[in-house]
Design a protein around this motif. Structure first.
Motif, PDB file in Angstrom:
ATOM      1  N   ALA A  37     -72.319  76.901  61.031  1.00 50.18           N
ATOM      2  CA  ALA A  37     -72.765  77.927  60.077  1.00 50.18           C
ATOM      3  C   ALA A  37     -74.280  78.045  60.069  1.00 50.18           C
ATOM      4  O   ALA A  37     -74.833  79.154  59.997  1.00 50.18           O
ATOM      5  CB  ALA A  37     -72.240  77.606  58.681  1.00 50.18           C
ATOM      6  N   ASP A  38     -74.983  76.930  60.137  1.00 50.22           N
ATOM      7  CA  ASP A  38     -76.450  76.959  60.155  1.00 50.22           C
ATOM      8  C   ASP A  38     -76.968  77.705  61.380  1.00 50.22           C
ATOM      9  O   ASP A  38     -77.910  78.507  61.296  1.00 50.22           O
ATOM     10  CB  ASP A  38     -77.013  75.533  60.136  1.00 50.22           C
ATOM     11  N   LEU A  39     -76.364  77.454  62.543  1.00 44.33           N
ATOM     12  CA  LEU A  39     -76.782  78.139  63.766  1.00 44.33           C
ATOM     13  C   LEU A  39     -76.565  79.648  63.643  1.00 44.33           C
ATOM     14  O   LEU A  39     -77.422  80.457  64.036  1.00 44.33           O
ATOM     15  CB  LEU A  39     -76.005  77.592  64.968  1.00 44.33           C
ATOM     16  N   ILE A  40     -75.419  80.021  63.102  1.00 49.33           N
ATOM     17  CA  ILE A  40     -75.103  81.447  62.943  1.00 49.33           C
ATOM     18  C   ILE A  40     -76.040  82.119  61.947  1.00 49.33           C
ATOM     19  O   ILE A  40     -76.562  83.214  62.187  1.00 49.33           O
ATOM     20  CB  ILE A  40     -73.629  81.608  62.516  1.00 49.33           C
ATOM     21  N   ASN A  41     -76.285  81.448  60.815  1.00 51.07           N
ATOM     22  CA  ASN A  41     -77.138  82.047  59.777  1.00 51.07           C
ATOM     23  C   ASN A  41     -78.596  82.145  60.205  1.00 51.07           C
ATOM     24  O   ASN A  41     -79.369  82.905  59.611  1.00 51.07           O
ATOM     25  CB  ASN A  41     -77.019  81.252  58.477  1.00 51.07           C
ATOM     26  N   ASN A  42     -78.987  81.394  61.204  1.00 54.17           N
ATOM     27  CA  ASN A  42     -80.344  81.486  61.740  1.00 54.17           C
ATOM     28  C   ASN A  42     -80.461  82.500  62.872  1.00 54.17           C
ATOM     29  O   ASN A  42     -81.518  82.595  63.508  1.00 54.17           O
ATOM     30  CB  ASN A  42     -80.815  80.108  62.238  1.00 54.17           C
ATOM     31  N   THR A  43     -79.393  83.257  63.099  1.00 48.14           N
ATOM     32  CA  THR A  43     -79.374  84.276  64.144  1.00 48.14           C
ATOM     33  C   THR A  43     -79.419  85.653  63.503  1.00 48.14           C
ATOM     34  O   THR A  43     -78.583  85.976  62.653  1.00 48.14           O
ATOM     35  CB  THR A  43     -78.100  84.157  65.006  1.00 48.14           C
ATOM     36  N   GLU A  44     -80.375  86.459  63.896  1.00 53.83           N
ATOM     37  CA  GLU A  44     -80.502  87.799  63.328  1.00 53.83           C
ATOM     38  C   GLU A  44     -79.248  88.619  63.623  1.00 53.83           C
ATOM     39  O   GLU A  44     -78.751  88.643  64.746  1.00 53.83           O
ATOM     40  CB  GLU A  44     -81.717  88.514  63.915  1.00 53.83           C
ATOM     41  N   GLY A  45     -78.733  89.274  62.580  1.00 51.61           N
ATOM     42  CA  GLY A  45     -77.554  90.114  62.751  1.00 51.61           C
ATOM     43  C   GLY A  45     -76.242  89.377  62.631  1.00 51.61           C
ATOM     44  O   GLY A  45     -75.178  89.963  62.861  1.00 51.61           O
ATOM     45  N   MET A  46     -76.283  88.088  62.250  1.00 46.07           N
ATOM     46  CA  MET A  46     -75.053  87.309  62.066  1.00 46.07           C
ATOM     47  C   MET A  46     -75.068  86.610  60.713  1.00 46.07           C
ATOM     48  O   MET A  46     -76.136  86.254  60.207  1.00 46.07           O
ATOM     49  CB  MET A  46     -74.887  86.260  63.168  1.00 46.07           C
TER      50      MET A  46
END
Length: 442
Positions: free
Chosen positions: A189-198
């Motif tokens: 979740a942390d990796l995804i939330n640190n990705t723009e547009g996700m």
């Protein structure tokens, strides 16, 4: 003498009691909906209803007579704002045991009346459909109303398996699966939330239990574009090891389609506003079944495609128990409109893999491999209306020159060789001079 007195009292009491209380039916509810040139009014009754009707002009109105029906239910609270319907009210009925309802209109409209019997989810209904002779232009452009949702985030629902009273599998050293998978889910979740547009949505954020069938429902409520359930495998012997990816089996998919179709309240959920303009339940069910079948087919195909990408990424981190996505009847994968996969991080029953799963760095690598697969998948098929979809329309191309290779281009454009190959459907690393390649964005 006493008998005459009692008779007189009873006669007076009978006169005092409203004759409306003798009516056998009553209007339970009224609802009004609008879709383009079609306006629908639905009256609900606890018992089967009969009706007759006629139209009047100057002003335009529809008059409905309901025999053996009380007019005790106030209609004013049900008068919702409508571009066609001015008011729904009572009028003087044919007899004291009947009710007469008048639907006042702003302009001429052709009515179509029909009765729907009660079922498991609905009362008896009298449906009145109007075809508006002059619908306002503001009610037509549905797409315009959805414009603000463009460039939205891609929503990934992450389901950490088990939790609370359900520990999941327990390793030889006493490691609980529920703790391992929650940790890995939060890393993902942390990796995804640190990705723009996700954006990541965790189905559970702590050590508590969520019923299996409730998990995909939560994903739907949060408008997820993808559902990923994280688990750790186990076996009664310690030897098996390796990760795997699971998708819904066709048999379970057929069962789920049937279950959804039996829950008729799902029809309008699947059809949206279209359900309000279909005149009979048989047509509504047929259309819903068709849409649901297509949605389930697309969801299962997408799940398998994603599963293959996840396996390809996980191979770089851990041994894989299965080299292809496996099919099974799993309750958490039953959402018909969301691609869904279940990822087994490894066998917690294997002493070495239990040790690896207890190592935070190993869990982070596994989470990163799943994250990379999700990025690759959505780079290929970004959902409509998302930021990633709008970026995908801005395609970069490169014409191969002498001395250039895929690894050189990957370094130059800051993308992986794998993603360039996927974007161009390449089966090898070989490129030729003059070849035009699409360069995906990282």
């Amino acid at each position: 003498m006493m008998w005459r007195f009692l008779t007189t009292i009873l006669a007076i009491l009978a006169c005092c009691i409203s004759s409306k209380s003798l009516a056998t039916n009553t209007i339970h509810n009224v609802r009004i909906s609008e879709q383009g040139e079609m306006v629908r009014v639905v009256f609900e009754f606890p018992k089967p209803v009969k009706h007759t009707y006629f139209q009047l002009k100057n002003p335009e109105r529809l008059v409905i007579d309901l025999p053996n029906t009380s007019s005790a239910t106030p209609l004013k609270p049900f008068n919702a704002t409508s571009s066609l319907i001015k008011k729904v009210r009572y009028s003087t009925p044919k007899s004291k045991l009947d009710a007469r309802v008048v639907i006042e209109l702003h302009r001429s409209a052709k009515p179509n009346l029909f009765v729907l019997p009660a079922d498991a989810n609905n009362k008896n209904r009298l449906v009145v459909d109007f075809v508006d002779s002059n619908p306002p232009q503001t009610s037509v452009p549905v797409v315009t109303a959805q414009a603000p949702s463009s460039n939205r985030d891609i929503i990934i629902a992450i389901d950490a398996g088990h939790g609370g009273k359900d520990p999941g599998s327990i390793g030889p050293a006493g490691t609980y699966e529920k703790h391992i998978v929650l940790s890995a889910s939060k890393m993902l979740a942390d990796l995804i939330n640190n990705t723009e547009g996700m954006k990541a949505e965790l189905i559970r954020t702590g050590d508590y239990f969520v019923p299996l069938n409730r998990r995909p429902e939560i994903a739907r409520e949060r408008k997820a574009d993808l559902f990923v359930s994280i688990h750790a495998d186990a076996f009664h012997e310690p030897q098996p090891r390796g990760g795997s990816v699971w998708v819904l089996s066709m048999g379970r998919a057929d069962n789920e389609l049937g279950r959804w179709m039996e829950r008729t309240e799902r029809h309008s959920e699947l059809l949206g506003g279209a359900a309000e303009v279909i005149n009979d339940k048989a047509s509504e069910r047929y259309l819903a079944e068709t849409i649901l079948g297509l949605s389930m087919d697309h969801s299962m195909a997408s799940s398998y495609d994603l599963g293959e990408i996840v396996i390809g990424e996980m191979k770089g981190v851990t041994r894989m128990h299965k080299s292809r996505p496996q099919s099974a009847s799993l309750a958490v994968l039953t959402s018909p409109d969301i691609p869904s996969i279940l990822v087994e991080l490894g066998f917690i029953s294997n002493p070495q893999e239990e040790k690896n799963l207890n190592w935070a760095k190993h869990r982070r690598r596994l989470a990163s491999s799943i994250y990379d697969a999700i990025k690759t998948y959505f780079a290929q098929t970004p959902p409509d209306g998302t930021l990633w979809a709008s970026r995908g329309r801005q395609i970069r191309t490169h014409k191969v020159r002498s001395g250039e290779s895929l690894s050189l281009l990957a370094q130059r454009y800051n993308v992986s060789v794998r993603n360039i190959k996927i974007a161009n459907n390449l089966s090898s690393d070989n490129v030729r001079i003059g070849q035009v390649l699409q360069i995906p964005r990282s």
